[in-house]
Design a protein around this motif. Structure first.
Motif, PDB file in Angstrom:
ATOM      1  N   MET A 146       0.803  -1.214   0.000  1.00 51.32           N
ATOM      2  CA  MET A 146       0.000   0.000   0.000  1.00 51.32           C
ATOM      3  C   MET A 146       0.843   1.274   0.000  1.00 51.32           C
ATOM      4  SD  MET A 146      -3.205  -0.835  -0.011  1.00 51.32           S
ATOM      5  CE  MET A 146      -4.351  -2.121   0.418  1.00 51.32           C
ATOM      6  N   ARG A 147       2.064   1.191   0.520  1.00 45.40           N
ATOM      7  CA  ARG A 147       2.850   2.413   0.696  1.00 45.40           C
ATOM      8  C   ARG A 147       4.161   2.411  -0.060  1.00 45.40           C
ATOM      9  NH1 ARG A 147       6.505   5.085   3.865  1.00 45.40           N
ATOM     10  NH2 ARG A 147       7.263   3.133   4.781  1.00 45.40           N
ATOM     11  N   THR A 148       4.807   1.256  -0.174  1.00 44.48           N
ATOM     12  CA  THR A 148       6.139   1.209  -0.755  1.00 44.48           C
ATOM     13  C   THR A 148       6.265   0.089  -1.777  1.00 44.48           C
ATOM     14  OG1 THR A 148       6.964  -0.249   0.991  1.00 44.48           O
ATOM     15  CG2 THR A 148       7.210   2.127   1.346  1.00 44.48           C
ATOM     16  N   THR A 149       7.319   0.185  -2.583  1.00 45.47           N
ATOM     17  CA  THR A 149       7.716  -0.874  -3.502  1.00 45.47           C
ATOM     18  C   THR A 149       9.085  -1.371  -3.072  1.00 45.47           C
ATOM     19  OG1 THR A 149       6.467   0.049  -5.360  1.00 45.47           O
ATOM     20  CG2 THR A 149       8.271  -1.442  -5.888  1.00 45.47           C
ATOM     21  N   GLN A 150       9.212  -2.682  -2.877  1.00 44.23           N
ATOM     22  CA  GLN A 150      10.470  -3.268  -2.413  1.00 44.23           C
ATOM     23  C   GLN A 150      11.313  -3.668  -3.612  1.00 44.23           C
ATOM     24  OE1 GLN A 150      10.031  -6.659   0.147  1.00 44.23           O
ATOM     25  NE2 GLN A 150      12.228  -7.034   0.304  1.00 44.23           N
ATOM     26  N   VAL A 151      12.561  -3.167  -3.624  1.00 44.09           N
ATOM     27  CA  VAL A 151      13.497  -3.447  -4.710  1.00 44.09           C
ATOM     28  C   VAL A 151      14.760  -4.053  -4.114  1.00 44.09           C
ATOM     29  CG1 VAL A 151      14.926  -2.437  -6.528  1.00 44.09           C
ATOM     30  CG2 VAL A 151      12.605  -1.598  -6.168  1.00 44.09           C
ATOM     31  N   LYS A 152      15.200  -5.163  -4.672  1.00 41.42           N
ATOM     32  CA  LYS A 152      16.445  -5.820  -4.250  1.00 41.42           C
ATOM     33  C   LYS A 152      17.558  -5.384  -5.208  1.00 41.42           C
ATOM     34  CE  LYS A 152      17.042  -9.169  -1.836  1.00 41.42           C
ATOM     35  NZ  LYS A 152      17.461  -9.353  -0.414  1.00 41.42           N
ATOM     36  N   THR A 153      18.535  -4.624  -4.685  1.00 47.48           N
ATOM     37  CA  THR A 153      19.640  -4.166  -5.518  1.00 47.48           C
ATOM     38  C   THR A 153      20.591  -5.320  -5.808  1.00 47.48           C
ATOM     39  OG1 THR A 153      20.957  -3.491  -3.598  1.00 47.48           O
ATOM     40  CG2 THR A 153      19.450  -1.861  -4.531  1.00 47.48           C
ATOM     41  N   PHE A 154      21.496  -5.095  -6.761  1.00 48.59           N
ATOM     42  CA  PHE A 154      22.389  -6.164  -7.190  1.00 48.59           C
ATOM     43  C   PHE A 154      23.460  -6.484  -6.150  1.00 48.59           C
ATOM     44  CE2 PHE A 154      21.082  -4.290 -11.397  1.00 48.59           C
ATOM     45  CZ  PHE A 154      20.156  -5.278 -11.659  1.00 48.59           C
ATOM     46  N   ASP A 155      23.663  -5.582  -5.180  1.00 49.84           N
ATOM     47  CA  ASP A 155      24.602  -5.890  -4.106  1.00 49.84           C
ATOM     48  C   ASP A 155      23.893  -6.407  -2.856  1.00 49.84           C
ATOM     49  OD1 ASP A 155      23.368  -3.563  -3.462  1.00 49.84           O
ATOM     50  OD2 ASP A 155      25.188  -2.421  -3.017  1.00 49.84           O
TER      51      ASP A 155
END
Length: 233
Positions: A146-155
């Motif tokens: 509802m509030r955020t989008t979770q992104v997994k960086t390459f590191d």
């Protein structure tokens, strides 16, 4: 005796009031618990059904979560009516305009991110697993809430980006259609036969597995000329 009589009368009045309100309070709590149970089950079942019939798990999760909270709000409203607090609920709704103006600034970011989440869920500029870039953050999309989008960086970092940030800023999706063009430079001297050089480059690229032909085939162009060489891109 007068004090004792008044005390007994007051205790009896409070007892009568408690006896009158206890069934309503108990029934209201039961209604709220039933709606909470239904909301949790509806979210689970709707999520399973949507994920089975949709190719976008982000939208499926978002819709199932929305369904849950709609049922919870309905349960709260119905339980207040059962407990005889319908007038209070109506008063709260009537005063929502003034209250919203007063506390609107405090909850501005929450509401903004919530609406942005709805737009992202339906517009779907990315899916789970897509590689995106926004505001110098690049990684794979893991989840949308509802509030955020979770992104997994390459590191290996988990970055939680406010949904409004994705709406307001340039969003680059590197993998939305599964294709990505890479550019690199090769420098040759002025004595080189350009047609032969370009032919050798294209033939070499054509032998590499994964490089496409046809509409998305490689191209070679003269990028720049300097004092000692020609740059082919």
């Amino acid at each position: 005796m007068d004090f004792k009589q008044e005390l007994l009368s007051a205790m009896e009045a409070h007892y009568q009031l408690l006896a009158q309100w206890t069934p309503r309070l108990a029934l209201g709590i039961i209604v709220l618990l039933v709606f909470w149970f239904l909301a949790v089950q509806a979210k689970r079942l709707m999520g399973l059904r949507l994920q089975a019939h949709m190719d976008d798990p982000l939208l499926a999760r978002f819709l199932s979560t929305m369904t849950k909270w709609i049922l919870v709000v309905l349960g709260i409203a119905l339980s207040m009516r059962v407990m005889g607090l319908g007038d209070i609920a109506g008063g709260l709704v009537a005063g929502a305009g003034v209250s919203a103006f007063i506390i609107g600034f405090a909850f501005k970011d929450i509401g903004e991110n919530f609406l942005a989440g709805i737009l992202l869920a339906f517009k779907r500029p990315f899916r789970v697993g897509d590689t995106i870039e926004v505001e110098n953050t690049t990684g794979n999309v893991v989840a949308l809430d509802m509030r955020t989008t979770q992104v997994k960086t390459f590191d290996g970092k988990d970055v939680f980006i406010p949904n409004s940030t994705l709406i307001k800023n340039h969003l680059i999706n590197y993998t939305i259609d599964g294709f990505l063009r890479q550019d690199f430079m090769i420098s040759v001297d002025y004595q080189t036969n350009l047609n032969n050089a370009i032919g050798i480059i294209l033939q070499t690229l054509g032998d590499v597995s994964g490089i496409l032909n046809g509409e998305k085939q490689p191209t070679v162009v003269v990028s720049s000329l300097d004092s000692s060489s020609i740059a082919l891109q």
